[in-house]
Design an enzyme around this catalytic site. Structure first.
Site, PDB file in Angstrom:
ATOM      1  CB  CYS A 157      40.493  41.153  12.647  1.00  0.00           C
ATOM      2  SG  CYS A 157      39.245  40.180  11.628  1.00  0.00           S
ATOM      3  CG  HIS A 178      35.370  40.631  14.516  1.00  0.00           C
ATOM      4  ND1 HIS A 178      34.468  41.485  13.740  1.00  0.00           N
ATOM      5  CD2 HIS A 178      36.293  40.263  13.838  1.00  0.00           C
ATOM      6  CE1 HIS A 178      34.978  41.414  12.483  1.00  0.00           C
ATOM      7  NE2 HIS A 178      36.353  40.909  12.540  1.00  0.00           N
TER       8      HIS A 178
END
Length: 329
Positions: free
Chosen positions: A130, A237
């Site tokens: 990711c 994130h």
């Protein structure tokens, strides 16, 4: 034309996100098959108003189905065992685990960056980590325009990247509960530790970012270092990326580059306090880029702040975009 789709690991956080995004994007599904471990078999999940029964992941439940795409988010060991089985029965497996990412015979793909690699598949395509996905989406326009000598990654990764147990550790931690997923409390804390430590002091997560970036950009000589940190944020994130470009740049041209690049939203108006944040990117498809500024400490240096939904673009959406690209081609 419609396609038969299997979701493997359908009851997990990413598995459920697969189903949500398949519905949102009106993916052309003929038949949908849901697979999970034996303990989840028999559960009912709803998709587009219809109820589906989760099947146990075993070969007997796979071989009698003509599956076109198998979307995997069931862990590396499961993927190693079952991805080849699905592929042998004619499915294209798009796997979200780390099991196949560095296999030289398996393409590692971000559709905005290296879609041409999809054609090299032999039944299995790997979804990158990711944190790597959002980074390379931001770096690709720079790589193409100026070349890149060196990258320094510093990540601020949400607890959703550790699954429901990570999510629960944060929520319960604020109530004073002992953490179950993380080695220390994440509530009100930062952990400079994602995945296990290696002998050289790096974590697996950090080395994943190094190796995956090189593979996706087809540049084994690229100098990269990384520090990955878990932060008390539920989702999305964030990354501080310092780049040394191969040739000098005009900062205005860099802004224009990001304005026109696929899959990127430029949020950089510091006079009005506009910059990417996890709260704003959560639930969105794009990678957000801002805080763009020259690094005066070296020639051709640039700083970026890059934020994206790690469960969405960093996992489920990227896999579905790969399948969509294959259909369109």
């Amino acid at each position: 034309m419609n396609y038969n789709v299997a979701v493997v690991g359908c009851t997990g956080m990413v598995g459920r996100k697969f189903l949500e995004i398949l519905a949102e994007r009106h993916f052309p599904i003929a038949e949908l098959y849901l697979f999970a471990s034996a303990r989840s078999a028999g559960k009912k999940l709803s998709f587009e108003g219809k109820e589906y029964t989760v099947e146990e992941l075993k070969e007997d439940n796979i071989k009698n189905k003509k599956i076109d795409f198998a979307l995997f988010s069931a862990g590396g060991d499961t993927s190693k065992s079952f991805a080849p089985i699905f592929a042998n029965y004619g499915a294209v497996v798009i796997d979200n685990s780390s099991a196949w990412r560095m296999d030289p015979n398996v393409p590692l793909v971000v559709p905005e960056v290296n879609p041409e690699d999809i054609k090299k598949h032999k039944g299995i395509i790997a979804n990158p980590n990711c944190s790597t996905i959002q980074a390379v989406v931001a770096l690709k326009p720079l790589y193409d325009a100026y070349g890149i000598k060196r990258i320094v990654y510093s990540t601020y990764q949400a607890v959703s990247g550790a699954g429901m147990n990570g999510y629960n550790d944060l929520m319960e931690g604020y109530k004073g509960e002992t953490p179950k997923k993380f080695p220390y409390a994440i509530a009100g804390n930062l952990l400079p530790h994602i995945d296990s430590f290696l002998e050289d002091g790096y974590t697996k997560e950090e080395i994943k970012m190094v190796n995956e970036t090189r593979k996706i950009l087809h540049d084994d000589n690229l100098k990269i270092t990384a520090t990955t940190v878990r932060v008390p944020v539920l989702n999305s994130h964030s990354e501080s990326i310092n780049v040394e470009l191969s040739k000098d740049f005009d900062i205005k041209e860099v802004f224009e580059l990001f304005k026109t690049s696929k899959g990127i939203i430029l949020e950089d108006d510091v006079a009005n306090l506009v910059y990417p944040m996890p709260l704003n990117s959560s639930g969105k498809d794009e990678v957000y880029v801002g805080r763009i500024r020259r690094d005066f400490s070296l020639d051709s240096g640039l700083n970026l702040w890059v934020v994206a939904d790690n469960i969405r673009k960093g996992a489920a959406l990227n896999a579905i975009q790969i399948a969509e690209y294959m259909i369109s081609e």
